[in-house]
Design a protein around this motif. Structure first.
Motif, PDB file in Angstrom:
ATOM      1  N   UNK A  13       0.832  -1.203   0.000  1.00 14.60           N
ATOM      2  CA  UNK A  13       0.000   0.000   0.000  1.00 14.60           C
ATOM      3  C   UNK A  13       0.869   1.257   0.000  1.00 14.60           C
ATOM      4  N   UNK A  14       1.945   1.256   0.800  1.00 14.03           N
ATOM      5  CA  UNK A  14       2.837   2.417   0.846  1.00 14.03           C
ATOM      6  C   UNK A  14       3.498   2.661  -0.504  1.00 14.03           C
ATOM      7  N   UNK A  15       3.902   1.587  -1.180  1.00 16.23           N
ATOM      8  CA  UNK A  15       4.501   1.743  -2.508  1.00 16.23           C
ATOM      9  C   UNK A  15       3.481   2.278  -3.507  1.00 16.23           C
ATOM     10  N   UNK A  16       2.243   1.803  -3.404  1.00 17.20           N
ATOM     11  CA  UNK A  16       1.198   2.249  -4.325  1.00 17.20           C
ATOM     12  C   UNK A  16       0.866   3.722  -4.104  1.00 17.20           C
ATOM     13  N   UNK A  17       0.740   4.120  -2.836  1.00 18.79           N
ATOM     14  CA  UNK A  17       0.370   5.500  -2.504  1.00 18.79           C
ATOM     15  C   UNK A  17       1.440   6.486  -2.978  1.00 18.79           C
ATOM     16  N   UNK A  18       2.709   6.087  -2.902  1.00 18.33           N
ATOM     17  CA  UNK A  18       3.803   6.964  -3.332  1.00 18.33           C
ATOM     18  C   UNK A  18       4.037   6.858  -4.830  1.00 18.33           C
ATOM     19  N   UNK A  19       4.064   5.628  -5.361  1.00 15.99           N
ATOM     20  CA  UNK A  19       4.493   5.410  -6.734  1.00 15.99           C
ATOM     21  C   UNK A  19       3.487   5.792  -7.793  1.00 15.99           C
ATOM     22  N   UNK A  20       2.218   5.490  -7.576  1.00 12.82           N
ATOM     23  CA  UNK A  20       1.212   5.786  -8.596  1.00 12.82           C
ATOM     24  C   UNK A  20       1.037   7.300  -8.791  1.00 12.82           C
ATOM     25  N   UNK A  21       0.791   8.094  -7.735  1.00 12.32           N
ATOM     26  CA  UNK A  21       0.682   9.546  -7.944  1.00 12.32           C
ATOM     27  C   UNK A  21       1.986  10.176  -8.445  1.00 12.32           C
ATOM     28  N   UNK A  22       3.127   9.715  -7.921  1.00  7.31           N
ATOM     29  CA  UNK A  22       4.408  10.307  -8.325  1.00  7.31           C
ATOM     30  C   UNK A  22       4.679  10.125  -9.802  1.00  7.31           C
ATOM     31  N   UNK A  23       4.554   8.910 -10.298  1.00  3.43           N
ATOM     32  CA  UNK A  23       4.794   8.671 -11.717  1.00  3.43           C
ATOM     33  C   UNK A  23       3.730   9.334 -12.590  1.00  3.43           C
ATOM     34  N   UNK A  54       7.687   2.705 -14.897  1.00  2.00           N
ATOM     35  CA  UNK A  54       7.620   2.611 -13.433  1.00  2.00           C
ATOM     36  C   UNK A  54       6.173   2.580 -12.943  1.00  2.00           C
ATOM     37  N   UNK A  55       5.288   3.296 -13.634  1.00  2.00           N
ATOM     38  CA  UNK A  55       3.875   3.250 -13.277  1.00  2.00           C
ATOM     39  C   UNK A  55       3.314   1.847 -13.490  1.00  2.00           C
ATOM     40  N   UNK A 285      12.291   1.337  -6.133  1.00  2.00           N
ATOM     41  CA  UNK A 285      12.922   2.244  -7.101  1.00  2.00           C
ATOM     42  C   UNK A 285      11.862   2.902  -7.974  1.00  2.00           C
ATOM     43  N   UNK A 286      10.895   2.109  -8.445  1.00  2.00           N
ATOM     44  CA  UNK A 286       9.837   2.648  -9.293  1.00  2.00           C
ATOM     45  C   UNK A 286       8.988   3.666  -8.551  1.00  2.00           C
ATOM     46  N   UNK A 287       8.887   3.524  -7.220  1.00  2.00           N
ATOM     47  CA  UNK A 287       8.091   4.450  -6.418  1.00  2.00           C
ATOM     48  C   UNK A 287       8.862   5.714  -6.050  1.00  2.00           C
ATOM     49  N   UNK A 288      10.164   5.609  -5.804  1.00  2.00           N
ATOM     50  CA  UNK A 288      10.954   6.755  -5.335  1.00  2.00           C
ATOM     51  C   UNK A 288      11.553   7.580  -6.464  1.00  2.00           C
ATOM     52  N   UNK A 289      11.836   6.949  -7.611  1.00  2.00           N
ATOM     53  CA  UNK A 289      12.490   7.682  -8.708  1.00  2.00           C
ATOM     54  C   UNK A 289      11.687   8.891  -9.192  1.00  2.00           C
ATOM     55  N   UNK A 290      10.331   8.837  -9.259  1.00  2.00           N
ATOM     56  CA  UNK A 290       9.615  10.056  -9.677  1.00  2.00           C
ATOM     57  C   UNK A 290       9.774  11.202  -8.689  1.00  2.00           C
ATOM     58  N   UNK A 291       9.973  10.890  -7.398  1.00  2.00           N
ATOM     59  CA  UNK A 291      10.190  11.955  -6.419  1.00  2.00           C
ATOM     60  C   UNK A 291      11.497  12.688  -6.709  1.00  2.00           C
TER      61      UNK A 291
END
Length: 323
Positions: A13-23, A54-55, A285-291
């Protein structure tokens, strides 16, 4: 719900919450840039492609794993397992190679004028679509084992000693040799771009160090205006790429170390913990790279500011029109 399943669901869930909006934010920003300027620079096109891949990694794997962990939805039948694992492995591999492509292109961009590397950079820019096609074809072909050997964990009739347990699915190799051969191919596919992008990043770091020394020399000799303008923008871009590569090397290094352990340990199918950790670190990586991209890329920042500033203007205009 068992505590282990709950923790697993919360991690995804944490990866989804960060990665989906970020990408999504990165994709929207570059699509706006494409709409406004009718073109994208090569580096921008690579970043846009990287964000889309990454998305896929976060949306297809982490979101579905989270929904299944909390019993909100379950797509992990035999067909679902084949599709999810195939898309995840393909997009994960593309994320690696696109990060390498970005670091290599940034390395080529600092080549001195007249160098033969300038022609290589021009070739990449002119045939970028062809490069994307090669990467898609290569990585798609190397993940066909997911379609052949992936089954639902509910299907216990096909479970074998050389299966790899990934909680809701398992990858059931016909023999230990095929399992190790497939694993070695995946490790090689990851290690090659890792080594090359590390080399490219070292070259970029050396360039940045030499450039900073030259700027200090100019300033100490009374020169003015050094290090501003496009030079500052170039340094920000190179530092962002180095940050992405460092993030990749750390997270995917752990991922590949766990993958090698999975291939060598006996009865790796007895627990899905190792596979969960692998998926978590590669998806991280896929979740943090867009940040990193959002913080460091001025084009993304400017488009986001435009979007946030347009809403109050529109609301104000609407209220005035009703008076």
């Amino acid at each position: 719900m068992p505590s282990q399943v709950f923790v697993r669901g919360m991690l995804y869930l944490s990866l989804t919450v960060v990665g989906v909006p970020g990408n999504t934010v990165v994709i929207v920003a570059f699509l706006l840039l494409l709409y406004q300027e009718n073109r994208l620079l090569t580096a921008d096109a690579i970043i846009l492609h990287l964000a889309c891949v990454n998305l896929l990694v976060v949306g297809v794997r982490c979101l579905l794993e989270m929904l299944a962990s909390f019993h909100l939805a379950d797509v992990f039948g035999d067909t679902g397992c084949k599709a999810v694992i195939f898309v995840y492995r393909t997009s994960r591999a593309l994320s690696i190679w696109l990060t390498f492509l970005l670091s290599a292109y940034q390395c080529l961009s600092i080549a001195p004028p007249g160098s033969r590397w300038v022609s290589v950079r021009s070739f990449v820019s002119n045939y970028l679509s062809f490069v994307f096609l090669i990467l898609w074809t290569l990585n798609t072909c190397m993940t066909t084992a997911a379609i052949l050997f992936s089954f639902s964990s509910k299907n216990e009739s096909v479970l074998a000693n050389d299966a790899i347990n990934v909680e809701f699915c398992h990858v059931n190799f016909p023999s230990k040799l095929s399992k190790q051969a497939n694993g070695a191919a995946q490790v090689g596919r990851d290690v090659v771009p890792m080594a090359l992008m590390t080399l490219a990043s070292l070259i970029i770091l050396v360039f940045l160090y030499k450039h900073s020394q030259q700027v200090k020399g100019l300033r100490s000799s009374g020169g003015c205006g050094a290090g501003g303008g496009s030079g500052g923008a170039e340094q920000r871009a190179t530092k962002a790429v180095v940050t992405l590569v460092t993030l990749y090397v750390v997270l995917y290094g752990v991922d590949n170390g766990l993958w090698v352990y999975t291939l060598t340990v006996r009865k790796s199918m007895s627990s899905s913990l190792i596979s969960d950790l692998r998926i978590f670190f590669s998806s991280l990586y896929a979740a943090l790279s867009p940040l990193v991209i959002i913080v460091s890329n001025r084009k993304v920042n400017s488009r986001l500011r435009c979007l946030t500033q347009e809403n109050p203007v529109v609301e104000k205009a609407t209220s005035l029109s009703t008076m």
